[in-house]
Design an enzyme around this catalytic site. Structure first.
Site, PDB file in Angstrom:
ATOM      1  CB  CYS A   1     -48.364  -1.637 -16.925  1.00 30.78           C
ATOM      2  SG  CYS A   1     -48.728  -2.976 -18.082  1.00 30.78           S
TER       3      CYS A   1
ATOM      4  CB  CYS B   1     -42.699 -12.818  -8.267  1.00 29.45           C
ATOM      5  SG  CYS B   1     -43.373 -13.909  -7.003  1.00 29.45           S
TER       6      CYS B   1
END
Length: 392
Positions: free
Chosen positions: A350, A197
């Site tokens: 990232c 999430c």
């Protein structure tokens, strides 16, 4: 599947409890006996985050007598969009303590037991043994498999839920009467294949939808009313506002609850699920730099090609200056490899370093042997280089 009540009734209800739970008491299927069972129940909620928040609040309101909370994290501002058990003034506090205060504000008759620690192989069996029922509100595969295996080994039922973006799932697992989590998912997905999430996002209210299903199933198990989700998987699509039920069967070849189990105790779940693949781990050896080193490279004018491998929505929130966006999927499927320059050193990042490690393995395999990735990703950049940027 209909099951007998999980717990025996408490001796009595006080006058104040009768007033508080009157709307339950007048439901014939619940009544005084059902409410006494809830009072006598001991339920553990694993996590006080997205799913744990509504679960704990409604379990408390329902009158579950003892609520255990196991949670080691602290409240962050990014939690407040969905973790409604916490508030602005709780930022920086241990989530377990914040959740306890909210539970007691809802229902002072609840006995709250805090486990302000991380769930691990060292404590999971001891903690689970103290409770009748487990609510699984975790968000990573290693802990999910550990919760399942501990529940199977102890003969405990547990209610599972999962959320991602607009989709949710829920079920009841109880190996003594039906399938377990491993019957549904014998193996974890490859590392990096399923975003968390934190990486992919989640609609805040989805937590309430799935958390409410979990509490409903818990109440049914504790009181012995209705048909539980044991042997069924509930799948919820919030965009289509559609619920689907999929039948589940106990797998006779299940590694832990099958006829010839190969898992007879707790295992190394991080190794089983893998934070990153073996290929990614190998690729990062000698090819990892820090955010501070990246800044030094940029300031010195070193010829690099800085590539952000996150998704476009994440790129819009925050990015490292000088980067260009090439989502990890485009690298892994090979579409983006031809667009990488041969005359510059490739630097990948990232959010935290997991996805960039996976992309690094693919880039190196394509011939870019001097490529590197940034340890800690954009989170590390914000913390060590530019704290003025937001962290999501």
């Amino acid at each position: 599947m209909s099951l007998p009540p999980l717990v025996e009734p408490a001796a009595d209800l006080s006058v104040d409890e009768v007033r508080r739970y009157s709307r339950h008491l007048i439901i014939p299927d619940v009544g005084v006996a059902g409410q006494k069972r809830l009072k006598n129940a001991k339920v553990l909620c694993v996590g006080a985050g997205g799913l744990g928040s509504p679960a704990l609040m409604y379990l408390a309101a329902a009158g579950v007598g003892t609520l255990g909370i196991i949670e080691f994290d602290t409240v962050d501002e990014s939690n407040l969009q969905r973790q409604i058990i916490h508030g602005q003034s709780d930022i920086g506090r241990p989530k377990a303590e914040s959740a306890r205060d909210s539970v007691l504000e809802i229902n002072p008759y609840v006995n709250v037991v805090l486990h302000n620690e991380a769930l691990s192989n060292d404590n999971v069996l001891e903690i689970f043994a103290q409770y009748d029922l487990i609510i699984d509100g975790t968000d990573n595969f290693a802990t999910r498999y550990m919760v399942n295996d501990a529940a199977v080994l102890l003969g405990k039922p547990y209610v599972w839920g999962s959320i991602y973006r607009f989709d949710g799932q829920a079920s009841v697992f109880w190996a003594e009467h039906g399938p377990c989590y491993r019957c549904l998912y014998p193996e974890p997905p490859p590392p990096g294949m399923v975003p968390s999430c934190a990486e992919g996002g989640v609609l805040g209210v989805l937590c309430a939808s799935i958390g409410a299903i979990q509490v409903t199933e818990a109440i049914k198990l504790l009181t012995g009313v209705g048909e539980t989700l044991l042997g069924r998987l509930m799948v919820y699509d919030a965009l289509e506002m559609e619920y689907r039920k999929i039948k589940l069967r106990k797998d006779p070849n299940c590694a832990i609850c099958g006829e010839n189990p190969t898992v007879t105790g707790l295992i190394d779940y991080d190794d089983f699920c893998g934070a990153v693949s073996d290929e990614a781990q190998a690729a990062t050896i000698g090819s990892t730099i820090t955010a501070t080193e990246l800044k030094e490279w940029q300031d010195s004018g070193k010829p690099i090609e800085l590539i952000d491998v996150r998704e476009p929505a994440e790129w819009e929130i925050v990015r490292v200056p000088g980067a260009r966006l090439v989502p990890k999927g485009e690298i892994l499927n090979g579409n983006a490899l031809s667009g990488l320059p041969q005359d510059k050193q490739i630097v990948l990042y990232c959010k935290s370093g997991v996805r960039s490690a996976e992309a690094l393995a693919a880039v190196k395999a394509a011939g870019f042997k001097d490529a590197v990735h940034v340890q800690g990703g954009v989170v590390s950049w914000v913390k060590t280089v530019d704290p003025s940027l937001p962290v999501y």
